[in-house]
Write an enzyme that holds these catalytic residues in place. Structure first.
Site, PDB file in Angstrom:
ATOM      1  N   LYS A  16       0.852  -1.185   0.000  1.00 35.27           N
ATOM      2  CA  LYS A  16       0.000   0.000   0.000  1.00 35.27           C
ATOM      3  C   LYS A  16       0.890   1.238   0.000  1.00 35.27           C
ATOM      4  O   LYS A  16       1.973   1.226   0.595  1.00 35.27           O
ATOM      5  CB  LYS A  16      -0.897   0.024   1.236  1.00 35.27           C
ATOM      6  CG  LYS A  16      -1.883  -1.113   1.327  1.00 35.27           C
ATOM      7  CD  LYS A  16      -2.688  -0.994   2.620  1.00 35.27           C
ATOM      8  CE  LYS A  16      -3.645  -2.161   2.790  1.00 35.27           C
ATOM      9  NZ  LYS A  16      -4.395  -2.066   4.068  1.00 35.27           N
ATOM     10  N   ARG A  89       5.789   1.353   7.464  1.00 35.13           N
ATOM     11  CA  ARG A  89       5.314   0.571   8.605  1.00 35.13           C
ATOM     12  C   ARG A  89       6.292  -0.580   8.813  1.00 35.13           C
ATOM     13  O   ARG A  89       6.565  -1.361   7.900  1.00 35.13           O
ATOM     14  CB  ARG A  89       3.926   0.007   8.332  1.00 35.13           C
ATOM     15  CG  ARG A  89       3.430  -0.886   9.473  1.00 35.13           C
ATOM     16  CD  ARG A  89       2.289  -1.770   9.030  1.00 35.13           C
ATOM     17  NE  ARG A  89       1.897  -2.690  10.079  1.00 35.13           N
ATOM     18  CZ  ARG A  89       1.273  -3.843   9.875  1.00 35.13           C
ATOM     19  NH1 ARG A  89       0.978  -4.204   8.643  1.00 35.13           N
ATOM     20  NH2 ARG A  89       0.943  -4.617  10.872  1.00 35.13           N
ATOM     21  N   ASP A 146       4.925  -0.797  14.857  1.00 32.09           N
ATOM     22  CA  ASP A 146       3.687  -1.260  15.481  1.00 32.09           C
ATOM     23  C   ASP A 146       3.833  -1.476  16.979  1.00 32.09           C
ATOM     24  O   ASP A 146       2.836  -1.506  17.701  1.00 32.09           O
ATOM     25  CB  ASP A 146       3.234  -2.564  14.822  1.00 32.09           C
ATOM     26  CG  ASP A 146       2.201  -2.331  13.734  1.00 32.09           C
ATOM     27  OD1 ASP A 146       1.467  -1.329  13.814  1.00 32.09           O
ATOM     28  OD2 ASP A 146       2.111  -3.159  12.817  1.00 32.09           O
ATOM     29  N   GLY A 206      -8.879  -8.447  11.987  1.00 34.40           N
ATOM     30  CA  GLY A 206      -8.663  -8.708  10.578  1.00 34.40           C
ATOM     31  C   GLY A 206      -7.962 -10.034  10.441  1.00 34.40           C
ATOM     32  O   GLY A 206      -8.063 -10.897  11.321  1.00 34.40           O
ATOM     33  N   GLY A 326     -13.597  -6.255  11.899  1.00 35.37           N
ATOM     34  CA  GLY A 326     -14.238  -5.342  12.830  1.00 35.37           C
ATOM     35  C   GLY A 326     -15.139  -4.329  12.158  1.00 35.37           C
ATOM     36  O   GLY A 326     -16.191  -3.964  12.687  1.00 35.37           O
TER      37      GLY A 326
END
Length: 381
Positions: A16, A89, A146, A206, A326
């Site tokens: 992404k 990330r 994270d 997820g 969720g």
């Protein structure tokens, strides 16, 4: 010409990306994703105007090729901007990183040493850093971790009941999905300030799933531990199990270490329980009783651990759902809430996950020494 920040979020077979203007409102004019890397890569983009583009890329494209394609596409877009920095990330920051950090050789060496603790994610995260450095050697790159959001957890939440000689070697609970929880904390302050000052369980559900106990906007406990294998059952990961099971798999059933690792990370969770799929959308439409059992099991364990998070905060004022399950699986949400009906009433909200905006906000704050103003402008349709 405007300075921009390129944020990249790599998965095992996907990448992404989002472009953010380095300004107070962090507007995001462009974003997209390449999925199916290594098999049949597909490039998809979207912009604030709603314009979309989809293109199948050559099957032989490597991650380096994909990064080059994204950069070329950005260069060819009809906008006046220049890349000033990139953010990534990175799942595990270990004990060293409590916030975003510049990715120099020393940082990258340390982060590579953590790959055994996040084998599904860390190598892919760092591979994109290397690919971007190869394509743009002068571009400054930052890592967002994270684990960082949970860096100030109390000792009761981080300590594992093992000998000190082992604990002194960094074996502890770290927690993950921190970028997602950071975004939820920001959204609560913006949209539900009274609740933000209270006791909230955030449920990132997820393919990877975890919970975070947010008290006054800070993490005080979380369901994942040393690795992202602990806690809730997930798409293909087992979540918390009796550690004696791992010993029995090797000593009693004769499975090798790599076979056990593959089973626990790749063949367990919803996939293992259903014998069919890790995708909740598939399980919701399946006529097989094993599929319904897998969903009930997921809801049961999630509700149990929501109550555990409430213990860490001395109660619960709100439950926030985020992530693919969720946000979109009403059946699963309803089954979780039904099992929590014995608790005093609490608010329930759904907040769309946006790790990329959380990363952009953290990097902007570090680069400018001032927090951004987070409205809805930076969120792509």
């Amino acid at each position: 010409m405007n300075d921009t920040l390129l944020v990249m979020n790599a998965g095992s077979s996907s990448l992404k990306f989002r472009l953010f203007a380095l300004e107070e409102n962090l507007t995001s004019p462009l974003g997209g994703e390449v999925g199916g890397i290594g098999l049949a890569p597909v490039f998809e983009t979207r912009g604030m105007s709603g314009a979309q583009e989809r293109k199948e890329l050559p099957a032989h494209y490597t991650l380096d090729d994909v990064v080059t394609w994204v950069l070329s596409w950005l260069d060819g877009a009809d906008q006046l901007w220049r890349l000033r920095a990139a953010g990534h990330r990175i799942v595990h920051g270990g004990e060293r990183y409590h916030g975003p950090a510049r990715l120099d050789d020393v940082a990258l060496s340390y982060l590579r040493s953590l790959e055994p603790l996040a084998p599904l994610h860390q190598p892919h995260n760092l591979a994109v850093v290397a690919a971007l450095a190869k394509a743009c050697p002068d571009l400054v790159q930052y890592g967002c971790f994270d684990t960082a959001f949970h860096a100030d957890l109390p000792a009761l939440a981080t300590t594992l009941p093992l000998p000190r000689s082992i604990r002194d070697r960094g074996v502890r609970r770290y927690g993950f999905h921190g970028l997602s929880y950071s975004w939820i904390a920001r959204c609560l302050i913006r949209d539900f300030p009274r609740l933000a000052a209270g006791r909230v369980v955030a449920a990132h559900l997820g393919n990877g799933a975890s919970l975070c106990a947010l008290k006054d906007g800070s993490s005080v406990d979380t369901s994942m531990g040393l690795t992202a294998l602990d806690g809730l059952p997930m798409g293909t990961r087992c979540g918390a199990i009796d550690p004696g099971v791992v010993l029995h798999l090797q000593q009693g059933l004769g499975l090798g270490l790599s076979d056990v690792e593959h089973m626990l990370y790749e063949d367990s969770g919803l996939k293992g329980l259903s014998g069919e799929s890790s995708d909740v959308r598939v399980l919701l439409t399946s006529p097989r009783p094993e599929a319904r059992f897998a969903l009930e099991y997921f809801a049961y364990r999630t509700a149990q651990q929501v109550a555990m998070m409430a213990v860490a905060m001395g109660g619960i004022d709100g439950l926030v759902f985020t992530g693919g399950i969720g946000e979109h699986a009403a059946f699963v949400r309803d089954r979780i809430l039904a099992r929590l009906a014995f608790l005093p009433p609490f608010e329930t909200h759904i907040i769309a996950a946006d790790e990329e905006s959380a990363m952009a906000a953290d990097i902007f704050a570090m680069m400018t020494k001032s927090p951004p103003k987070l409205g809805q402008d930076q969120i792509l349709a």
